[in-house]
Design an enzyme around this catalytic site. Structure first.
Site, mmCIF file in Angstrom:
data_model
loop_
_atom_site.group_PDB
_atom_site.id
_atom_site.type_symbol
_atom_site.label_atom_id
_atom_site.label_comp_id
_atom_site.label_asym_id
_atom_site.label_seq_id
_atom_site.Cartn_x
_atom_site.Cartn_y
_atom_site.Cartn_z
ATOM 1 C CE LYS A 192 -2.473 3.460 1.692
ATOM 2 N NZ LYS A 192 -1.858 4.772 1.525
ATOM 3 C CG HIS A 193 4.077 3.113 -2.893
ATOM 4 N ND1 HIS A 193 4.702 4.291 -2.578
ATOM 5 C CD2 HIS A 193 5.055 2.278 -3.296
ATOM 6 C CE1 HIS A 193 5.996 4.160 -2.785
ATOM 7 N NE2 HIS A 193 6.238 2.954 -3.223
ATOM 8 N N GLY A 223 7.404 6.295 7.067
ATOM 9 C CA GLY A 223 6.691 7.544 6.870
ATOM 10 C C GLY A 223 6.806 8.449 8.075
ATOM 11 C CB SER A 224 4.757 11.346 9.001
ATOM 12 O OG SER A 224 3.459 10.783 9.142
ATOM 13 C CD GLU A 265 13.343 3.423 7.422
ATOM 14 O OE1 GLU A 265 13.969 4.298 6.783
ATOM 15 O OE2 GLU A 265 13.263 2.249 7.048
ATOM 16 C CG LEU A 266 8.050 6.236 12.828
ATOM 17 C CD1 LEU A 266 7.457 6.596 14.183
ATOM 18 C CD2 LEU A 266 6.966 5.996 11.811
ATOM 19 C CB CYS A 303 13.349 8.335 5.131
ATOM 20 S SG CYS A 303 14.076 6.740 4.721
#
Length: 169
Positions: free
Chosen positions: A28-29, A80-81, A102-103, A136
């Site tokens: 789910k991109h 992501g965030s 992985e934020l 990131c």
């Protein structure tokens, strides 16, 4: 590195190990980069991966939450965030599934007193400007030992001033 490669690489870091371990993967991109998911699946299919082993879904946040809570998912790898990671964590709570988050952070670098200054400048500036800063794990701040500080700044400024505009590192 070419512009736009980061959405591919970020996903690959989770997809390939999962497939190599014999798992099926649903990607789910981000809604901002839906074609990346489609192209990745196409590439794996062209390489001979059996149908259905790697699939993508374009979903809203609410639909993603429903999938996470459906008991059909055994592991979630999210990049992501912090806000998005908190939503994933909350959706998975109580379902006893693996969740890897992985934020986005404020990745620092530290230049020690005994550092090779030329190498420190080259690697930290590369880490900050890699993919035009759209990484990131890009370096967002650099701490320099006071004994190296002035020389580090002089060399770093000179290096940055000589970076060609439009170059993707």
């Amino acid at each position: 590195m070419p512009r736009g490669i980061t959405p591919y690489l970020t996903a690959i870091n989770s997809i390939v190990p999962a497939l190599l371990a014999g798992n099926c993967v649903i990607l789910k991109h981000s809604a901002q980069t839906p074609l990346c998911a489609e192209r990745l699946v196409e590439a794996f299919q062209a390489a001979g991966l059996p149908d259905g082993v790697f699939q993508y879904l374009h979903l809203s946040h609410q639909d993603t939450q429903s999938i996470i809570q459906s008991d059909r998912i055994n592991h979630i790898a999210f990049t992501g965030s912090v806000q998005g990671g908190a939503q994933v964590e909350q959706a998975a709570a109580g379902h006893f599934i693996g969740v890897g988050l992985e934020l986005g952070g404020k990745d620092p670098a530290y230049v020690r007193e005994d550092a090779d200054l030329d190498q420190a400048v080259e690697t930290t500036i590369d880490g900050a400007f890699f993919n035009s800063g759209q990484s990131c794990c890009g370096i967002e701040r650099i701490y320099v030992h006071h004994s190296q500080y002035d020389e580090f700044v002089r060399k770093a400024v000179a290096l940055v001033k000589n970076l060609p505009a439009g170059t993707f590192r």
